[in-house]
Design a protein around this motif. Sequence first.
Motif, PDB file in Angstrom:
ATOM      1  N   MET A 160      -1.904  -2.796   4.351  1.00 65.02           N
ATOM      2  CA  MET A 160      -2.067  -1.341   4.433  1.00 65.02           C
ATOM      3  C   MET A 160      -2.778  -0.939   5.719  1.00 65.02           C
ATOM      4  SD  MET A 160      -3.132  -0.595   0.467  1.00 65.02           S
ATOM      5  CE  MET A 160      -3.102   1.173   0.641  1.00 65.02           C
ATOM      6  N   MET A 161      -3.827  -1.680   6.087  1.00 66.71           N
ATOM      7  CA  MET A 161      -4.550  -1.368   7.315  1.00 66.71           C
ATOM      8  C   MET A 161      -3.656  -1.498   8.547  1.00 66.71           C
ATOM      9  SD  MET A 161      -8.210  -3.236   6.777  1.00 66.71           S
ATOM     10  CE  MET A 161      -9.261  -2.874   5.365  1.00 66.71           C
ATOM     11  N   LEU A 162      -2.903  -2.581   8.589  1.00 66.24           N
ATOM     12  CA  LEU A 162      -2.026  -2.801   9.738  1.00 66.24           C
ATOM     13  C   LEU A 162      -0.928  -1.757   9.804  1.00 66.24           C
ATOM     14  CD1 LEU A 162      -1.652  -6.690   9.805  1.00 66.24           C
ATOM     15  CD2 LEU A 162      -2.949  -5.254  11.371  1.00 66.24           C
ATOM     16  N   GLY A 163      -0.386  -1.379   8.659  1.00 67.83           N
ATOM     17  CA  GLY A 163       0.657  -0.358   8.642  1.00 67.83           C
ATOM     18  C   GLY A 163       0.151   0.966   9.176  1.00 67.83           C
ATOM     19  N   ASP A 164      -0.989   1.419   8.671  1.00 67.73           N
ATOM     20  CA  ASP A 164      -1.550   2.686   9.126  1.00 67.73           C
ATOM     21  C   ASP A 164      -2.013   2.598  10.573  1.00 67.73           C
ATOM     22  OD1 ASP A 164      -2.541   5.407   8.627  1.00 67.73           O
ATOM     23  OD2 ASP A 164      -4.518   4.504   8.805  1.00 67.73           O
ATOM     24  N   GLY A 165      -2.697   1.501  10.929  1.00 67.67           N
ATOM     25  CA  GLY A 165      -3.179   1.350  12.302  1.00 67.67           C
ATOM     26  C   GLY A 165      -2.055   1.244  13.311  1.00 67.67           C
ATOM     27  N   LEU A 166      -0.983   0.518  12.954  1.00 62.68           N
ATOM     28  CA  LEU A 166       0.158   0.384  13.860  1.00 62.68           C
ATOM     29  C   LEU A 166       0.836   1.726  14.081  1.00 62.68           C
ATOM     30  CD1 LEU A 166       2.006  -1.505  15.471  1.00 62.68           C
ATOM     31  CD2 LEU A 166       3.347  -1.852  13.400  1.00 62.68           C
ATOM     32  N   PHE A 167       0.955   2.529  13.017  1.00 67.55           N
ATOM     33  CA  PHE A 167       1.561   3.852  13.167  1.00 67.55           C
ATOM     34  C   PHE A 167       0.727   4.734  14.098  1.00 67.55           C
ATOM     35  CE2 PHE A 167       1.725   8.309  11.861  1.00 67.55           C
ATOM     36  CZ  PHE A 167       3.074   8.577  12.020  1.00 67.55           C
ATOM     37  N   GLN A 168      -0.596   4.719  13.897  1.00 67.01           N
ATOM     38  CA  GLN A 168      -1.458   5.531  14.755  1.00 67.01           C
ATOM     39  C   GLN A 168      -1.392   5.068  16.207  1.00 67.01           C
ATOM     40  OE1 GLN A 168      -2.982   8.243  13.856  1.00 67.01           O
ATOM     41  NE2 GLN A 168      -2.475   8.055  11.686  1.00 67.01           N
ATOM     42  N   PRO A 226       6.382  -4.849   1.344  1.00 65.10           N
ATOM     43  CA  PRO A 226       6.727  -3.455   1.042  1.00 65.10           C
ATOM     44  C   PRO A 226       5.531  -2.513   1.137  1.00 65.10           C
ATOM     45  CG  PRO A 226       6.759  -4.798  -0.950  1.00 65.10           C
ATOM     46  CD  PRO A 226       6.658  -5.734   0.196  1.00 65.10           C
ATOM     47  N   ILE A 227       4.337  -3.003   0.831  1.00 64.32           N
ATOM     48  CA  ILE A 227       3.145  -2.164   0.951  1.00 64.32           C
ATOM     49  C   ILE A 227       2.893  -1.815   2.414  1.00 64.32           C
ATOM     50  CG2 ILE A 227       0.628  -2.219   0.736  1.00 64.32           C
ATOM     51  CD1 ILE A 227       0.960  -3.611  -1.918  1.00 64.32           C
ATOM     52  N   PHE A 228       3.175  -2.743   3.325  1.00 61.12           N
ATOM     53  CA  PHE A 228       3.043  -2.481   4.757  1.00 61.12           C
ATOM     54  C   PHE A 228       3.926  -1.299   5.186  1.00 61.12           C
ATOM     55  CE2 PHE A 228       4.861  -3.243   9.000  1.00 61.12           C
ATOM     56  CZ  PHE A 228       3.718  -3.205   9.782  1.00 61.12           C
ATOM     57  N   PHE A 229       5.193  -1.319   4.774  1.00 63.36           N
ATOM     58  CA  PHE A 229       6.104  -0.233   5.139  1.00 63.36           C
ATOM     59  C   PHE A 229       5.779   1.054   4.388  1.00 63.36           C
ATOM     60  CE2 PHE A 229       8.606  -4.021   6.279  1.00 63.36           C
ATOM     61  CZ  PHE A 229       8.931  -3.689   7.583  1.00 63.36           C
ATOM     62  N   LEU A 230       5.269   0.939   3.163  1.00 65.21           N
ATOM     63  CA  LEU A 230       4.852   2.132   2.429  1.00 65.21           C
ATOM     64  C   LEU A 230       3.673   2.810   3.118  1.00 65.21           C
ATOM     65  CD1 LEU A 230       5.148   3.904  -0.096  1.00 65.21           C
ATOM     66  CD2 LEU A 230       3.584   2.342  -1.282  1.00 65.21           C
ATOM     67  N   ALA A 231       2.771   1.993   3.679  1.00 64.67           N
ATOM     68  CA  ALA A 231       1.635   2.548   4.408  1.00 64.67           C
ATOM     69  C   ALA A 231       2.112   3.312   5.644  1.00 64.67           C
ATOM     70  CB  ALA A 231       0.683   1.432   4.811  1.00 64.67           C
ATOM     71  N   ILE A 232       3.081   2.756   6.363  1.00 66.49           N
ATOM     72  CA  ILE A 232       3.626   3.451   7.534  1.00 66.49           C
ATOM     73  C   ILE A 232       4.269   4.772   7.126  1.00 66.49           C
ATOM     74  CG2 ILE A 232       5.370   3.330   9.354  1.00 66.49           C
ATOM     75  CD1 ILE A 232       4.892   0.356   9.520  1.00 66.49           C
ATOM     76  N   SER A 291      -5.588   9.172   2.507  1.00 64.83           N
ATOM     77  CA  SER A 291      -5.740   8.367   3.719  1.00 64.83           C
ATOM     78  C   SER A 291      -5.433   6.910   3.386  1.00 64.83           C
ATOM     79  CB  SER A 291      -7.165   8.500   4.258  1.00 64.83           C
ATOM     80  OG  SER A 291      -7.419   7.551   5.258  1.00 64.83           O
ATOM     81  N   VAL A 292      -4.460   6.346   4.077  1.00 67.16           N
ATOM     82  CA  VAL A 292      -4.055   4.961   3.803  1.00 67.16           C
ATOM     83  C   VAL A 292      -5.179   3.990   4.123  1.00 67.16           C
ATOM     84  CG1 VAL A 292      -2.416   3.144   4.422  1.00 67.16           C
ATOM     85  CG2 VAL A 292      -1.626   5.508   4.178  1.00 67.16           C
ATOM     86  N   ALA A 293      -5.864   4.214   5.239  1.00 69.67           N
ATOM     87  CA  ALA A 293      -6.949   3.310   5.619  1.00 69.67           C
ATOM     88  C   ALA A 293      -8.058   3.304   4.574  1.00 69.67           C
ATOM     89  CB  ALA A 293      -7.510   3.707   6.986  1.00 69.67           C
ATOM     90  N   ALA A 294      -8.368   4.470   4.026  1.00 74.07           N
ATOM     91  CA  ALA A 294      -9.411   4.548   3.001  1.00 74.07           C
ATOM     92  C   ALA A 294      -8.976   3.840   1.724  1.00 74.07           C
ATOM     93  CB  ALA A 294      -9.747   6.009   2.706  1.00 74.07           C
TER      94      ALA A 294
END
Length: 470
Positions: free
Chosen positions: A106-114, A350-356, A378-381
């Motif tokens: 989840m962290m990587l998905g949100d961080g990569l998008f940002q 799938p959680i990675f892509f859901l986070a994005i 907030s995904v990161a939270a």
Amino acid sequence: MTKTMIIRHRLTYATGTATAHLINSFHTPQGVQQASFYFNFSATYVGVGMICPTVVSISMLAGSILSSGILLPYIESKKGVWYNSEYKESSMMGIYGYKVLISIAMMLGDGLFQLLLIPFKAMRNLRRKQQQLAAATNAFRSVDAIRRTVLSFDDRRRTHIFLKDNIPLSYAILGYTILAIISTIAIPHIYCQIKYQHIIVAYIFAPLLAFCNAYGTGITDLNLYNQYAKIVIMIFGFWITAAKGGVIGGLVICVIMTLIISTAGDFMQDLKTGYLTLTSPRSMFLAQAIGTTIGCIINPILFWVFYHCYLHDSTGSYPAPFARVYRIIAVVGAGGFVELPKYSIAISIPIFFLAIATSAIREVAIHKNWRIQHYIPSVAAISVAFLIHPTTSIDMCIGSLILLAWNKVDAEDANLLASVVASGLICGEGIFAIPDSLMGIYNVTPPMCIRFLASDVNEKVDAFLAKQAH
């Protein structure tokens, strides 16, 4: 990172903000009296909840419910089927492996998008700057100051100073490149298990992970570099392989990337403090460089003292339990991902892509000013909630509820004093860490211990005490 997180996104960095308010309070009329008054609180995360946006506290509570209430209990019901039931709860080969991998996904998905969003925002802001620069006459003008016309004079002044004395990007790139070259040449000569390509790949991907960690720190005030470290150990341990020293190699690469990742979060906290106290970012960076230099002298001396004066096992005064944990993770990583619990990777992807997707929807909702933007978590939270005890999320929600109630009763006083109260809550407990450590070193036990137990455990304690009385 500084312009993106502090100026554009205006992330909270609760610890840095609390420090800044404490510093500012001593330089304002009657500020000293206010800061002493609020200095003796000890509920850190209640204070963090008063500083962080409400959506962060609610997102962490939702994450705690999702993890501790739904997902993890289901995974635990598969004990003995998906993973060996003999593993401890803290083992990466048990249920803890699911928690870490899901959170990192989840962290990587949100961080990569940002991170990928930055170039698009930069281009959009550049067009706006070209359109508005000719008409701008404000002495404090900047990309964000022009765009955010509702900013107060103080915020525009802070933005002006922060951008005027900023560290040029070319200096940052040059310095990082020089350090990477030195490490690439020197470290393989120190540790034969590591090759040049390992160091190069580590330095390529470290900025990405540092960005993700700094972003998460900005909205939750939690520096989770140690969670990234666990994944780094496993990846590089698997790459090097056990036969070629993957355990030692994974741990060494982990140290390199951990220093980069953790420093990003800590330094952004300091820069947030500098932003709020009108301190030059260059001065902050110089202070960091001096402190690092001093640490290079003091830390080896402290290590030598601990290494030669205390036992190095679980029965000693300083057992260093995380050293054992990281070594176990390195052993697992060197053995390959086959050592991970069953379906952990399959669940994380799938959680990675859901986070994005969630981050993208949230960004679009904010850009279009949809009402739903206030209800998208907030995904990161949420990801942080997988790695901490649910009580932390509850404490932060209590802080947010206190602030909401305070605003309902007296909005003016809440705006004036909420940050001061939150700073006292955070800093008060931080100050007590010093005597607490001293008591631990000298084996001082408190005269009274208060503990809350479950009802069934409490019955066993009562029965035991009754037996002792007879």
